[in-house]
Design a protein around this motif. Structure first.
Motif, mmCIF file in Angstrom:
data_model
loop_
_atom_site.group_PDB
_atom_site.id
_atom_site.type_symbol
_atom_site.label_atom_id
_atom_site.label_comp_id
_atom_site.label_asym_id
_atom_site.label_seq_id
_atom_site.Cartn_x
_atom_site.Cartn_y
_atom_site.Cartn_z
ATOM 1 N N TYR A 87 34.639 -111.301 61.071
ATOM 2 C CA TYR A 87 34.939 -111.787 59.727
ATOM 3 C C TYR A 87 33.718 -112.466 59.110
ATOM 4 O O TYR A 87 33.489 -112.368 57.899
ATOM 5 N N LYS A 88 32.944 -113.147 59.926
ATOM 6 C CA LYS A 88 31.739 -113.790 59.407
ATOM 7 C C LYS A 88 30.770 -112.745 58.871
ATOM 8 O O LYS A 88 30.135 -112.941 57.823
ATOM 9 N N CYS A 91 32.201 -111.216 55.608
ATOM 10 C CA CYS A 91 32.131 -112.159 54.487
ATOM 11 C C CYS A 91 30.710 -112.388 54.010
ATOM 12 O O CYS A 91 30.499 -113.032 52.971
ATOM 13 N N LEU A 144 41.912 -119.606 52.065
ATOM 14 C CA LEU A 144 40.897 -120.652 52.077
ATOM 15 C C LEU A 144 41.542 -122.012 51.861
ATOM 16 O O LEU A 144 42.420 -122.176 51.018
ATOM 17 N N PRO A 156 38.866 -112.502 43.921
ATOM 18 C CA PRO A 156 37.727 -112.397 44.827
ATOM 19 C C PRO A 156 36.539 -111.628 44.274
ATOM 20 O O PRO A 156 35.609 -111.337 45.012
ATOM 21 N N GLU A 177 30.479 -111.816 42.281
ATOM 22 C CA GLU A 177 31.399 -112.575 43.128
ATOM 23 C C GLU A 177 32.407 -113.405 42.346
ATOM 24 O O GLU A 177 33.522 -113.624 42.804
ATOM 25 N N LEU A 326 41.522 -110.699 52.204
ATOM 26 C CA LEU A 326 40.090 -110.906 52.085
ATOM 27 C C LEU A 326 39.788 -111.731 50.834
ATOM 28 O O LEU A 326 39.487 -111.210 49.773
ATOM 29 N N TYR A 328 37.334 -113.795 50.566
ATOM 30 C CA TYR A 328 35.901 -113.991 50.418
ATOM 31 C C TYR A 328 35.323 -112.881 49.552
ATOM 32 O O TYR A 328 35.509 -111.697 49.845
ATOM 33 N N PRO A 329 34.625 -113.239 48.467
ATOM 34 C CA PRO A 329 34.190 -112.236 47.491
ATOM 35 C C PRO A 329 33.373 -111.079 48.064
ATOM 36 O O PRO A 329 33.633 -109.922 47.756
ATOM 37 N N LYS A 330 32.367 -111.380 48.899
ATOM 38 C CA LYS A 330 31.517 -110.301 49.414
ATOM 39 C C LYS A 330 32.327 -109.309 50.248
ATOM 40 O O LYS A 330 32.123 -108.091 50.155
#
Length: 376
Positions: A87-88, A91, A144, A156, A177, A326, A328-330
């Motif tokens: 996930y890191k 993201c 989040l 996102p 983003e 998801l 997270y935008p990226k």
């Protein structure tokens, strides 16, 4: 034995074989990893290759796995990283990498469609018609900590997407983003891609003096719906040109200014017999196309803008490109880009079938639902 099995699949389900071959080619690990090296500026590949992330995300986008976590569990044997590390990585996928993935795969697929003779007839020969529109990714789950106490879902990201009319492939994406930002913040990036003899078609959000002026300065052309905020001066009265199936057609000359310079354009007005869904009775279109292109052709070109709206609907119905978890935008924009790449593969399949059975026949009689990856 394998050749006989492959031959049987080719006879009984040729579209499945074609899709498999295309996906294997487009998502070839060596090529995907080299693409990452070309476009990434911050991230690096170590324990988890970009090709592995693409392979995993393709399972989710195509509906084979319901979530990133379930796809990870299905691929856990082949992956040497934890879910946290996965996930890191997702993201942190840079927007330039997602954009490069779409651009380069589209370039290959367009070439293939052209070689097969699977393109649609050009609406205006001699021009490269590019349909442009913006989309905002749907709100995501409240994953989040910062947004768990808010009723509204997080947005996102947002993107401007470019569709080429002849191939019906998405050739570019301009992601951002901030899902609450204006599309116009991306216009400079879009204008960098304008080339001579392009014909850009879009709704009134793209009707700014700078956008129209820059297209003309690059010896390109536009068919853009007029925005009420664009001031102009009438150079002639509206001239009635006759009736169409949808309304009465008029045209006049107008001009507007940008950066101390003046540009003269045609203003084509369609006064509708039936109001639009927004209760509007008139559609005004600005264009710098020469007068040799009749006004009714200009309205036809503008109506074709809906093909991009239909594309967004196809992606929504057939691909899981907006993954609710998801936030997270990226990561969200990467999954959306993957969905567009997969749509391009579907469009290439349509082109292949059209080259054999006739492009118009396939366009009119074959539903995208039956070509969707989850329906193979």
């Amino acid at each position: 034995m394998l050749s006989s099995v492959f031959e049987q699949f080719g006879k009984e389900s040729p579209v499945t074989v074609m899709a498999q071959v295309l996906m294997s080619r487009i998502f070839a690990p060596e090529r995907i990893d080299s693409l990452f090296t070309k476009y990434a500026t911050v991230q690096y590949q170590q324990d988890l290759l970009f090709s592995s992330q693409v392979d995993l995300m393709s399972l989710v986008v195509c509906g084979i796995q319901k979530s990133v976590h379930s796809a990870y569990k299905a691929k856990a044997v082949d992956l040497s990283v934890s879910t946290t590390a996965l996930y890191k990585k997702l993201c942190g996928i840079e927007l330039g990498v997602s954009q490069g993935l779409l651009r380069e795969t589209a370039r290959d697929l367009i070439e293939l469609v052209q070689l097969m003779g699977g393109e649609q007839a050009s609406l205006l020969p001699g021009y490269r018609l590019k349909i442009v529109d913006g989309t905002c990714l749907a709100g995501t789950d409240h994953r989040l900590n910062a947004i768990r106490n808010f009723a509204a879902s997080a947005l996102p990201g947002k993107a401007i997407v470019v569709l080429e009319q002849c191939s019906k492939l998405v050739t570019d994406i301009f992601p951002i983003e901030d899902g609450h930002s204006q599309e116009r913040s991306l216009f400079d990036s879009v204008l960098e891609q304008v080339k001579s003899q392009d014909l850009w078609c879009g709704d009134r959000n793209f009707c700014t003096a700078k956008f129209l002026f820059t297209i003309k300065e690059k010896k390109a052309f536009f068919v853009i719906r007029q925005h009420g905020g664009l001031g102009f001066r009438e150079l002639s009265e509206l001239k009635h040109l006759g009736s169409t199936q949808t309304g009465e057609l008029f045209e006049q000359k107008v001009e507007f200014s940008y950066d101390g310079k003046t540009i003269e354009v045609r203003r084509v007005v369609l006064k509708l017999f039936v109001a639009t869904r927004d209760k509007e009775w008139e559609i005004a279109i600005l264009t710098n196309l020469p007068y040799a292109v009749p006004a009714n052709k200009i309205t036809q070109i503008y109506r074709n803008r809906w093909s991009l709206e239909n594309l967004f609907q196809t992606v929504t119905e057939n691909f899981n490109g907006e993954i609710q978890t998801l936030a997270y935008p990226k990561a969200a924009l990467f999954s959306f880009s993957m969905a567009l790449v997969t749509y391009n593969i579907l469009a290439t399949l349509r082109g292949a079938l059209g080259s054999v059975h006739g492009v118009d026949k396939i366009e009119a009689g074959l539903s995208d639902f039956y070509l969707g990856p989850s329906n193979k």
